[in-house]
Design a protein around this motif. Structure first.
Motif, short mmCIF file in Angstrom:
data_model
loop_
_atom_site.label_atom_id
_atom_site.label_comp_id
_atom_site.label_asym_id
_atom_site.label_seq_id
_atom_site.Cartn_x
_atom_site.Cartn_y
_atom_site.Cartn_z
N ALA A 1 0.87 -0.99 -0.02
CA ALA A 1 0.01 -0.03 0.08
C ALA A 1 0.80 1.32 -0.02
O ALA A 1 0.45 2.25 -0.52
CB ALA A 1 -0.87 -0.05 1.26
N ASN A 2 2.15 1.05 0.54
CA ASN A 2 2.96 2.47 0.80
C ASN A 2 3.84 2.69 -0.44
O ASN A 2 4.65 3.55 -0.49
CB ASN A 2 3.91 2.30 1.92
N ASN A 3 3.98 1.52 -1.49
CA ASN A 3 4.67 1.62 -2.67
C ASN A 3 3.81 2.62 -3.74
O ASN A 3 2.99 2.13 -4.28
CB ASN A 3 5.08 0.35 -3.20
N GLY A 4 4.46 3.86 -3.77
CA GLY A 4 3.89 4.76 -4.56
C GLY A 4 4.29 4.56 -6.14
O GLY A 4 3.78 5.13 -7.26
N PHE A 5 5.35 3.58 -6.49
CA PHE A 5 5.62 3.39 -7.75
C PHE A 5 4.95 2.29 -8.55
O PHE A 5 4.99 2.15 -9.58
CB PHE A 5 7.08 2.79 -7.76
N LEU A 6 3.97 1.52 -7.75
CA LEU A 6 3.17 0.65 -8.21
C LEU A 6 2.15 1.29 -9.16
O LEU A 6 1.56 2.47 -8.70
CB LEU A 6 2.53 -0.42 -7.22
N VAL A 7 1.55 0.94 -10.33
CA VAL A 7 0.71 1.42 -11.14
C VAL A 7 -0.75 1.47 -10.46
O VAL A 7 -1.45 2.57 -10.29
CB VAL A 7 0.23 0.58 -12.29
N ASP B 1 -7.90 10.90 -18.66
CA ASP B 1 -7.22 9.55 -18.97
C ASP B 1 -5.72 9.78 -19.09
O ASP B 1 -4.88 9.62 -19.91
CB ASP B 1 -7.56 9.22 -20.36
N TYR B 2 -5.30 9.96 -17.88
CA TYR B 2 -3.67 10.03 -17.55
C TYR B 2 -3.38 9.56 -16.21
O TYR B 2 -4.28 9.85 -15.25
CB TYR B 2 -3.19 11.47 -17.93
N TYR B 3 -2.26 9.13 -15.92
CA TYR B 3 -1.68 8.74 -14.69
C TYR B 3 -0.72 9.85 -14.18
O TYR B 3 -0.13 10.49 -15.02
CB TYR B 3 -1.17 7.08 -14.66
N VAL B 4 -0.49 10.06 -12.97
CA VAL B 4 0.56 10.77 -12.36
C VAL B 4 1.44 10.14 -11.61
O VAL B 4 1.23 9.12 -10.78
CB VAL B 4 -0.24 11.92 -11.38
N CYS B 5 2.81 9.94 -12.08
CA CYS B 5 3.78 9.42 -11.38
C CYS B 5 4.38 9.91 -9.99
O CYS B 5 4.06 11.04 -9.72
CB CYS B 5 5.09 9.28 -12.46
N PRO B 6 5.16 9.24 -9.32
CA PRO B 6 5.35 10.00 -7.72
C PRO B 6 6.12 11.37 -7.91
O PRO B 6 5.91 12.09 -6.98
CB PRO B 6 6.30 8.89 -7.36
#
Length: 287
Positions: A125-131, A141-146
């Motif tokens: 749950a704390n791994n922000g790099f997972l999709v 329709d876009y994702y935001v990386c860390p």
């Protein structure tokens, strides 16, 4: 060449078969008392239970469970002329094809998927790099990386399973990851732009399944599942010693296990009647 062609015709969709039972497929069995974990010819037995009574069973050549659920549920409908409103199963059955089938047939799927328990762990749950943990803007329709960079959708990919189910995956790609201080923790590819693949339909099925499984009823059904089919298999295999089929061919094996299932249900019903009679006798004695 003629012999090779004959072997392929016998195998059909399988990747192996037994010369002593042409319908049996080589499967990796659980280790026996001698710690032998080698492959052996066998069948994949599927059962449905209610209060530890066997309500349906099926014999399949597929070693894994995920490809047996749809034909098994179809056989249940053919047998009874109706379908269950709820299905409870473990993570071996939790894939997009099975979820789609149950949704289209009005079945509430209390079925785990392979990452269900892992998602509850703090490390996941704390791994922000997972999709799964990245922020997703559904409207644009876009994702935001860390690091706050937008990952726009750049294409689609399609795949077809060996059962013929077609899946669609959206591909999202960052603008430029060169020089990013988090790059080493984010991904290991030599390419300067990270790409992610997302199956939105599968994710929506998993989200709904997670809501069902974590509900009050879902918790109750999950806790009762180990004492349903698992207890029935344990009673048949360990208490009554049925560990190996005596007959050959899928047709005869179905008959053989049908007799085993019938005997199990009769024993269960007889035990219930005995308890009721003992209760009545006890009540009369008390009066």
């Amino acid at each position: 060449l003629v012999s090779y062609k004959r072997h392929l015709e016998i195998m059909g969709e399988r990747n192996s078969y037994s010369k002593t039972d042409l319908d049996a497929t080589f499967m990796r069995m659980k280790e026996d008392a001698m710690n032998n974990g080698q492959t052996k010819p066998g069948y994949n037995v599927q059962i449905a239970t209610e209060n530890q009574f066997i309500t349906n069973y099926g014999i399949y050549w597929r070693p894994t469970d995920w490809g047996t659920m749809i034909p098994f549920l179809d056989s249940f409908r053919e047998r009874y002329g109706t379908q269950s409103n709820e299905v409870v199963a473990d993570s071996g059955y939790g894939n997009e094809a099975n979820y789609a089938y149950m949704e289209s047939n009005g079945i509430e799927a209390y079925v785990k998927y392979n990452m269900f328990h892992a998602e509850t762990k703090r490390r996941y749950a704390n791994n922000g790099f997972l999709v799964q943990n990245m922020y997703y803007n559904a409207s644009e329709d876009y994702y935001v990386c860390p690091m706050g960079q937008h990952m726009e959708r750049c294409g689609k990919q399609h795949s077809v399973s060996d059962l013929g189910y077609r899946s669609e995956v959206d591909v999202y790609r960052a603008v430029n990851c060169k020089g990013c201080p988090l790059r080493g923790m984010c991904y290991s590819s030599v390419i300067d732009r990270r790409s992610i693949k997302v199956n939105h339909r599968s994710d929506s099925f998993k989200k709904h399944a997670r809501e069902l499984l974590t509900s009050e009823r879902g918790m109750m059904l999950r806790s009762s599942r180990p004492i349903e089919p698992e207890a029935v298999f344990g009673d048949i295999k360990f208490n009554h010693g049925f560990r190996r089929f005596r007959l050959k061919s899928n047709r005869k094996v179905r008959i053989e296990f049908g007799l085993v299932a019938l005997a199990h249900n009769l024993r269960k019903y007889s035990a219930i009647l005995s308890k009721r009679m003992m209760g009545r006798n006890h009540a009369y004695a008390t009066i």
